[in-house]
Design a protein around this motif. Structure first.
Motif, PDB file in Angstrom:
ATOM      1  N   CYS C 197      13.381   6.771  40.526  1.00  0.00           N
ATOM      2  CA  CYS C 197      12.774   6.021  39.464  1.00  0.00           C
ATOM      3  C   CYS C 197      12.246   4.719  40.049  1.00  0.00           C
ATOM      4  N   CYS C 198      13.321   3.997  40.312  1.00  0.00           N
ATOM      5  CA  CYS C 198      13.066   2.569  40.509  1.00  0.00           C
ATOM      6  C   CYS C 198      12.774   2.266  41.994  1.00  0.00           C
ATOM      7  N   ILE C 199      13.271   3.028  43.025  1.00  0.00           N
ATOM      8  CA  ILE C 199      12.611   2.795  44.293  1.00  0.00           C
ATOM      9  C   ILE C 199      11.355   3.479  44.415  1.00  0.00           C
ATOM     10  N   GLY C 200      11.351   4.738  43.759  1.00  0.00           N
ATOM     11  CA  GLY C 200       9.914   5.239  43.945  1.00  0.00           C
ATOM     12  C   GLY C 200       8.694   4.492  43.421  1.00  0.00           C
ATOM     13  N   ASP C 201       9.170   3.905  42.092  1.00  0.00           N
ATOM     14  CA  ASP C 201       7.947   3.265  41.407  1.00  0.00           C
ATOM     15  C   ASP C 201       7.605   1.678  41.692  1.00  0.00           C
ATOM     16  N   ILE C 202       8.825   1.071  42.140  1.00  0.00           N
ATOM     17  CA  ILE C 202       8.603  -0.522  42.364  1.00  0.00           C
ATOM     18  C   ILE C 202       8.804  -0.681  43.884  1.00  0.00           C
ATOM     19  N   ASN C 226      21.800   2.194  41.321  1.00  0.00           N
ATOM     20  CA  ASN C 226      22.561   2.087  40.300  1.00  0.00           C
ATOM     21  C   ASN C 226      21.835   3.194  39.310  1.00  0.00           C
ATOM     22  N   TYR C 227      22.571   3.937  38.610  1.00  0.00           N
ATOM     23  CA  TYR C 227      22.204   5.004  37.678  1.00  0.00           C
ATOM     24  C   TYR C 227      22.639   4.447  36.281  1.00  0.00           C
ATOM     25  N   MET C 228      23.867   3.725  36.267  1.00  0.00           N
ATOM     26  CA  MET C 228      24.302   3.176  34.983  1.00  0.00           C
ATOM     27  C   MET C 228      25.070   4.205  34.012  1.00  0.00           C
ATOM     28  N   TYR C 229      24.591   5.461  33.974  1.00  0.00           N
ATOM     29  CA  TYR C 229      25.192   6.389  33.089  1.00  0.00           C
ATOM     30  C   TYR C 229      25.365   7.774  34.062  1.00  0.00           C
ATOM     31  N   SER C 230      26.457   8.338  34.062  1.00  0.00           N
ATOM     32  CA  SER C 230      26.617   9.442  34.785  1.00  0.00           C
ATOM     33  C   SER C 230      25.622  10.534  34.376  1.00  0.00           C
ATOM     34  N   LYS C 233      19.813  10.633  35.911  1.00  0.00           N
ATOM     35  CA  LYS C 233      19.582  11.332  37.313  1.00  0.00           C
ATOM     36  C   LYS C 233      18.885  10.477  37.874  1.00  0.00           C
ATOM     37  N   MET C 234      18.506   9.363  37.656  1.00  0.00           N
ATOM     38  CA  MET C 234      17.437   8.734  38.732  1.00  0.00           C
ATOM     39  C   MET C 234      18.049   7.065  38.433  1.00  0.00           C
ATOM     40  N   ASP C 235      17.770   6.643  39.748  1.00  0.00           N
ATOM     41  CA  ASP C 235      18.135   5.375  39.899  1.00  0.00           C
ATOM     42  C   ASP C 235      17.392   4.367  39.244  1.00  0.00           C
ATOM     43  N   ILE C 236      17.513   3.277  38.511  1.00  0.00           N
ATOM     44  CA  ILE C 236      16.859   2.526  37.886  1.00  0.00           C
ATOM     45  C   ILE C 236      17.092   0.772  38.267  1.00  0.00           C
ATOM     46  N   ASP C 237      17.846   0.959  39.309  1.00  0.00           N
ATOM     47  CA  ASP C 237      18.259  -0.416  40.102  1.00  0.00           C
ATOM     48  C   ASP C 237      18.577  -0.193  41.272  1.00  0.00           C
TER      49      ASP C 237
END
Lengths: 377, 377, 377, 377
Positions: C197-202, C226-230, C233-237
């Motif tokens: 998510c994060c790497i792919g988008d920004i 960082n996915y923050m919650y187990s 499924k996608m990185d957000i940081d």
């Protein structure tokens, strides 16, 4: 043993902020030792304050006259060498006058007097003496203000063609709209504060800065003041058109009803070759605008600054110094002068600054009262 | 007569900037009187310096051991109450240790020691004593840093979810590219400066600030350092990935080869409800980001700030204070503690900050040397 | 009669913001005429949209395959000359591939594909064709980004020694903390959004910008996501350590949980002689740091900028242009290429940018999943 | 088929920047189609330009009169619906007048006319017609200007008590100091440019903005202009004191000799409860000062903005839009009005703005020539 300059202080006791400012400024370059004074008119508060700030009470006097009398009895090498006058405005004149006449060097808070007439008398008194007299237009002590002055003097921006100085505050806003408060604020009482509130308090800073930076003298002015309420006796906002000569103009904008502004004092000076801008609230940035190159942002402590500017910085670039440091630089300059060391003519504001400032205030009020007309300074 | 705290200083003579910083800071709140110390290892320079800064020379000692010996002979109400250690880094440990053992309160410059082992010993020494020990992580004294700490503690930005701290300088750039210079700079010599240059000098500031502000402890780290040249023995740039817990991460970015940067130390902390950002070079602005409202910019001295923040501001809003004022606040806190007055736990950094900092440095270097792997703190 | 380039668009109907961006960008230099396309999979919405934006409906097709078929029937001088692909990510690959194979020039939104494998196939397809392929990394079109690229290329800051790029947003914060929302957001669903998510988008924007500006290629990376919650499924940081060579390092910092941040994309590049910094949210300022001179702030449209930068500015200095203008510059470059006019190699991102970007995403995820280890690009 | 509004343009050919601005602005919301006009008085350049920008030449006319004549022959549903007047200033009046009389809606560049007399005639002409007339004070289209207008209207800063507007440029500096250049610049020739240079060109923007934002009308003015050289016939700098009522004052500061300034147009409005500040060169920031809370910085696209402001933003927060987007918003408003859709009264400046602006210019020059006296508007 100590080679520190013996400093006395008048006023500045209790919770006085100006007292804090002067004490810290005086201690910044290891040059002064506070030896006594009169901090407060109430004797017990006076000594209590001395104890609180940890100085011996033997030279803390009950009143100004006693201080002069007793200090004069001391041998010259123990006597106070300079006295800072931080008392309410109306006391500046009588105290400064007597100090000068008694041979003490003086550091005087602004406004130097409450009228131009007093200023003239004080100037004459000083001219007949051989003491040193400084007025604390604090903002002139900032390193980047000094740098600006030197860059202008050395022709970096060419012949000056436009000056625009702003000093906006908002503090009087909640007072002015409340009939009772505005009737009972000393700042708005001509008996206590002189003939002007806004111009007298902050306009003079702007005016002094303009002449300090440019080396020019304002020739004539046209002002428009605002009192906001018919029962209010003092200006709380005012714009002053400035003429340096027929084709060189400027303006000084001041306000205490610029709601939400803190101490927004800014200076913009444009010459034939470029412009220089500075803001008091971000004092460590000097903006140099040029016609065909990028904007340059100068900061304190760098080798590209003038010696005079560098002398006002204590730490390497990136370690922000502030208003205490600015006042410290003024005290440092006074110390050099007292010690007969070489110093830069712009190192501290003098009688001339105080004197011209008092004239400025009266002429601005005159212009407004005559219907916004041009008045010579 | 004076109620000022009797302060001794070790080091800080000559042109030492750190000496200037500590002397001014100590004088800011009328709380300390510098009574003596050892400013310089060369006796004539030592007394010469004392004279230059205008203090009596009777308690200016030839060396550290003599100072301890002589001071202990003085009655307790004349003896130095606190001693500031500003000597070269490798002397911090032995001097601080002996001062503690001799019953003196200590204000110690950072780095507290040159190794974690020393830090452990010093900590044990302190634990067995009843003196006060402060480490001068100067930047924690800024009013807006204090405000940030309090806002985080009170939940304004919610649970912290990301921390990003930068400390970029460029000063080593001209040295590092010159083989001779980099071989002869003490900062790059492990014998003199410890095992790390960049992390040891500025990285610890960043690490301390993170734990100071958030109240969190870093659990483990992974670092990537840069030495730039194979013959260079000390890191001059480094990034450290931080883990506070499985899902709370952060990073610390430090550099001395960020050419053109002065002292660009910035802190960004994001929580579930908002973010807070602060920059050391513009220390009077605290940026509060929220999800659904405008950015808020807080400034010192306003009533909306916490008491702890307001206690660190001397003048009304719009009168910029700087790094001297920040250090002054740390000295003020120490004064309160010495006088057994109430004080805020964040008013000055303590042994714990120094101790954890030394561990941090060694773990960061370990992580790098092992090939950029996770290491527990 | 018209010499405008005939443009088709796939996607971008309804309230699509990306559709607005491309339509305006294409119209900025009087170079394109939108002649048709497939804006929406639902036929009536498709033609309705065409009517709404005021274009003839005769070349608005019901589906992609029909479009290809019908356009190919048209004589070459009426046929679409270039097609912009603005459809959901998973459609980029099949559409772009068929467009290339059918001889249409392509402007493709990023991410170019959903996997590196697809990217490889697409690259091979392009290599065998003679069409033009552009990927819209929009931010490379800003005049000050172009100026930065040229300054670096011409050696203004010397050999690059450190790169630090940040791309912080906070938009996913309210979604990520809500179990239901994070389970149902397409961006967090690998089926729909690819492996990141994060790497792919920004993150890819940051990576592309680094290589675009410096001309360097990243050699290897180490990432911490960082996915923050187990159950997420996608990185957000994510932070990515970059190595260009043994002694030249950098880092890319990305986040979608930097609460309160909007689109805070910043670039800092330091060389042996100076540094350059740029911020997307204030795109008209380029900061040039030098070791011994003041900071310089460059702005668009001035004669001191490179020709390439000046070609991207439409109005004189002081008239701020923004992101539409940036995208307009990319379209302008594509127009020049289609018309076989001379153009700057950096005028628009190409297959190579898209291709390397897809590899970057996969390697970053790989590094994280293997336990934050170095991976070659 | 197309529902786009049929737009004609007068002027704006060749390298005209204003032509670029209007063409892009008109295309931003898919609302207009440029169908023809007279771009250039030289026939071959006229059609050449039409071909260059890719529009059919059948409705590109040799001269204005022919255009009117031919367009009127066309059925109403093919005829131009609105004509933008971008010709040299002295042509605005005759063209706009005839367009109105012939039933065409008009978008007119500023200054609307070259004298107040013409403005009065034009206003009367419009009053007798039923066409729409817009004047392009471009800066009113910025989202944050709109937001400011709405906040003031809704009482966020309370009753207005002070207005300070600055418009500083430096472009004329190199011209004014060169006797030959200043004699031969059309801007400084009253025959070509009207009676005022600085006030006419940029002062009117400031004046219009003040009335646009505050909803107040300036009652009287006192001006001080600067011509710098005795042989120069046009003002190139001027300060105007403004009175809205006895106790509500303001000032407008304009200059073209503020060397190094680009297009530094700033607005500060203070009320009893707070202040609002905006800068054209950083148009995406609106500063809201309050008395007892932190400074708030509003940015476009956020939900906290008014609907009117949000309608002027095309992308989410953090994607900077600029002056083309601002002009695009004005065109969008005109499109709504032409299509009889609902629109906000502030969506585009009207005859009233143009009319008052012309009066303002003449009164400012009058005040100056009479010796800087108060003149009623």
């Amino acid at each position: 043993m100590s080679k520190k300059i013996r400093l006395g202080i008048l006023g500045g006791g209790g919770d006085s902020l100006i007292g804090v400012l002067h004490r810290i400024a005086s201690s910044m370059y290891d040059s002064y030792q506070l030896v006594g004074g009169v901090f407060n008119p109430i004797p017990e508060e006076n000594t209590g304050f001395a104890e609180k700030i940890g100085i011996p009470t033997n030279r803390v006097y009950n009143d100004f006259d006693t201080m002069i009398e007793e200090e004069l009895k001391l041998p010259e090498d123990q006597r106070m060498q300079v006295v800072s006058v931080l008392t309410p405005n109306f006391l500046h004149f009588p105290m400064a006058k007597k100090l000068i006449e008694s041979g003490f060097n003086v550091i005087c808070e602004k406004p130097m007097t409450t009228s131009f007439e007093e200023a003239q008398i004080l100037k004459e008194t000083l001219d007949k003496s051989d003491v040193l007299f400084a007025v604390t237009y604090t903002y002139t002590g900032y390193p980047m203000v000094r740098q600006m002055k030197e860059m202008i003097a050395s022709g970096v921006i060419g012949k000056i063609q436009k000056v625009d100085v702003q000093y906006y505050q908002g503090w009087i806003n909640p007072i002015i709209h409340d009939a009772e408060k505005r009737a009972n604020t000393w700042r708005l009482d001509p008996e206590k504060g002189g003939i002007s509130c806004c111009i007298g308090d902050i306009g003079t800073h702007g005016y002094d800065m303009i002449e300090y930076l440019t080396g020019l003298e304002v020739e004539s002015i046209l002002s428009d003041l605002n009192y906001m309420y018919s029962d209010n006796k003092m200006d709380i906002d005012g714009t002053v058109l400035l003429r340096f000569s027929e084709h060189v103009k400027g303006l000084l904008r001041t306000s205490q009803i610029a709601t939400g502004e803190e101490n927004n004092f800014t200076v913009s000076i444009y010459g034939e070759k470029g412009g220089l801008k500075w803001e008091q609230e971000n004092p460590n940035y000097l903006y140099h605008l040029t016609e065909d190159g990028p904007l340059k942002v100068l900061k304190p402590g760098h080798g590209y600054n003038s010696e005079f500017s560098l002398d006002g910085t204590k730490l390497p670039p990136g370690h922000p110094e502030g208003i205490f440091d600015s006042m410290g630089n003024i005290y440092k300059g006074v110390a050099k002068a007292i010690r007969k060391e070489e110093y830069h003519p712009g190192e501290f504001p003098t009688m001339n600054d105080g004197f011209r400032g008092m004239n400025f205030i009266e002429r601005v009020v005159e212009s407004h009262q005559k219907g916004n007309v041009w008045v010579k300074l």
